[in-house]
Design a protein around this motif. Structure first.
Motif, PDB file in Angstrom:
ATOM      1  N   SER A 143       0.838  -1.191   0.000  1.00 56.15           N
ATOM      2  CA  SER A 143       0.000   0.000   0.000  1.00 56.15           C
ATOM      3  C   SER A 143       0.879   1.248   0.000  1.00 56.15           C
ATOM      4  CB  SER A 143      -0.929   0.020   1.232  1.00 56.15           C
ATOM      5  OG  SER A 143      -0.167   0.100   2.425  1.00 56.15           O
TER       6      SER A 143
ATOM      7  N   MET B 151      -4.888   0.761  -1.213  1.00 54.52           N
ATOM      8  CA  MET B 151      -4.581  -0.658  -1.258  1.00 54.52           C
ATOM      9  C   MET B 151      -4.580  -1.172  -2.696  1.00 54.52           C
ATOM     10  SD  MET B 151      -4.248  -1.228   1.957  1.00 54.52           S
ATOM     11  CE  MET B 151      -4.262  -3.029   2.004  1.00 54.52           C
TER      12      MET B 151
ATOM     13  N   TYR C 196     -10.728  -6.151   9.074  1.00 54.64           N
ATOM     14  CA  TYR C 196     -10.011  -5.011   9.642  1.00 54.64           C
ATOM     15  C   TYR C 196     -10.618  -4.604  10.980  1.00 54.64           C
ATOM     16  CZ  TYR C 196      -8.555  -0.188  10.425  1.00 54.64           C
ATOM     17  OH  TYR C 196      -8.078   0.953  11.000  1.00 54.64           O
TER      18      TYR C 196
ATOM     19  N   LEU D  67      -7.717   2.700   3.286  1.00 55.52           N
ATOM     20  CA  LEU D  67      -7.787   2.785   4.736  1.00 55.52           C
ATOM     21  C   LEU D  67      -7.591   4.249   5.101  1.00 55.52           C
ATOM     22  CD1 LEU D  67      -7.720   2.020   7.711  1.00 55.52           C
ATOM     23  CD2 LEU D  67      -5.350   1.275   7.416  1.00 55.52           C
TER      24      LEU D  67
ATOM     25  N   SER E  34      -3.194  -2.139   8.042  1.00 51.19           N
ATOM     26  CA  SER E  34      -3.752  -2.454   6.722  1.00 51.19           C
ATOM     27  C   SER E  34      -3.532  -3.908   6.320  1.00 51.19           C
ATOM     28  CB  SER E  34      -3.166  -1.524   5.654  1.00 51.19           C
ATOM     29  OG  SER E  34      -1.761  -1.634   5.608  1.00 51.19           O
TER      30      SER E  34
END
Length: 320
Positions: free
Chosen positions: A38, A55, A71, A105, A188
């Motif tokens: 990421s 991502m 997550y 994220l 992440s």
């Protein structure tokens, strides 16, 4: 804890994003850092209090939704183990061109001077070891949780230096606050085992890999990449190896000794057993291998980007 995300802003941002030159995007973006899978970016437009980790592409919304649920579960378990986690939320943008779903994220943006590598640059050796002692305290929380829940619920944990912030650090004062309060923000990659089964679809790690490398990475490295984060000893070695990157290798002998003494009777995975002492040669070899693999991988990704451009296909990933 979730954060508030302006989805309309994010749609406009993604629509005008230039992955080759993020700063030249329709809504200019600043790259905060690059990870293996990421890229962390921020923009003065929208909500300046947020940072966004972009991502790899997901295949569909169901896959993105499953990732978001994992997550939430992962950050909740980290909090249960006693880790202070930066507030964040997984959001995604459906794509209509067949390329898949873009997942972000969104996290509370942390002051640059509080990120642990920046803090380390201000510290004398004794204070630097105090910082690392505080990080090792966090390792203890995670792996004691894993030992207590062995076989039912276990956390995969990447504790390297760049994944922490020191709450309240002021570089003008040039010393650590007391007590040292750490914030963990590398969430992440939500590695979580339930009843011995990995919950994360690890192939997500390969979504940004060049097509000609996917099979090799999957065969040779996938299992190792995932399982190393469930080993206290491997996570510690990775932390020590960070000190070469941060130009502080003189700290490695003392930090290795600290780890070996602290966990002498803990075992490699944080439970009762023998903890094989970490050696300087082992840390150095680990760092050299890691650097070599990263350079080869990044070179292959840049080649893949060039091939996309030659074939007039958009390349969706942001590279260093």
């Amino acid at each position: 804890m979730a954060v508030s995300v302006d989805m309309e802003f994010l749609r406009r941002f993604e629509a005008g994003l230039d992955p080759l030159h993020p700063e030249r995007s329709a809504i200019p973006a600043q790259v905060l850092g690059y990870g293996e899978i990421s890229t962390a970016i921020a923009s003065a437009a929208g909500n300046p209090a947020l940072a966004y980790k972009r991502m790899p592409l997901f295949r569909n919304e169901a896959e993105a939704e499953a990732y978001a649920e994992l997550y939430e579960a992962y950050t909740a378990v980290l909090a249960e183990a006693g880790i202070q986690v930066a507030p964040g939320q997984i959001v995604w943008l459906p794509q209509t061109n067949g390329r898949g779903v873009v997942v972000y994220l969104a996290q509370q943006k942390l002051a640059a001077q509080t990120i642990a590598p920046a803090v380390l640059a201000h510290l004398e050796p004794a204070a630097a070891l105090d910082l690392f002692a505080a990080i090792l305290d966090q390792f203890d929380k995670v792996f004691q949780f894993n030992a207590a829940n062995r076989g039912t619920l276990e956390i995969g944990f990447d504790g390297q230096l760049s994944n922490w912030a020191v709450e309240g650090f002021d570089p003008v004062e040039d010393r650590l606050p007391a007590p040292v309060r750490l914030i963990y923000f590398d969430t992440s990659s939500p590695l979580l085992r339930r009843n011995g089964q990995e919950q994360l679809n690890a192939e997500i790690f390969l979504r940004s890999a060049p097509f000609f490398l996917v099979w090799l990475l999957k065969r040779l490295y996938m299992e190792d990449v995932v399982t190393r984060y469930y080993s206290l000893r491997q996570v510690a070695i990775d932390l020590l190896a960070n000190l070469y990157k941060e130009q502080r290798p003189e700290l490695i002998p003392d930090l290795a000794a600290m780890c070996n003494e602290r966990w002498a009777d803990v075992g490699e995975e944080g439970r009762n057993g023998r903890f094989p002492p970490i050696t300087l040669a082992e840390v150095q070899a680990y760092y050299r291998e890691d650097v070599t693999i990263w350079r080869l991988y990044l070179g292959a990704r840049r080649l893949d980007r060039a091939l996309h451009r030659l074939s007039r296909q958009p390349y969706p990933h942001i590279l260093p």
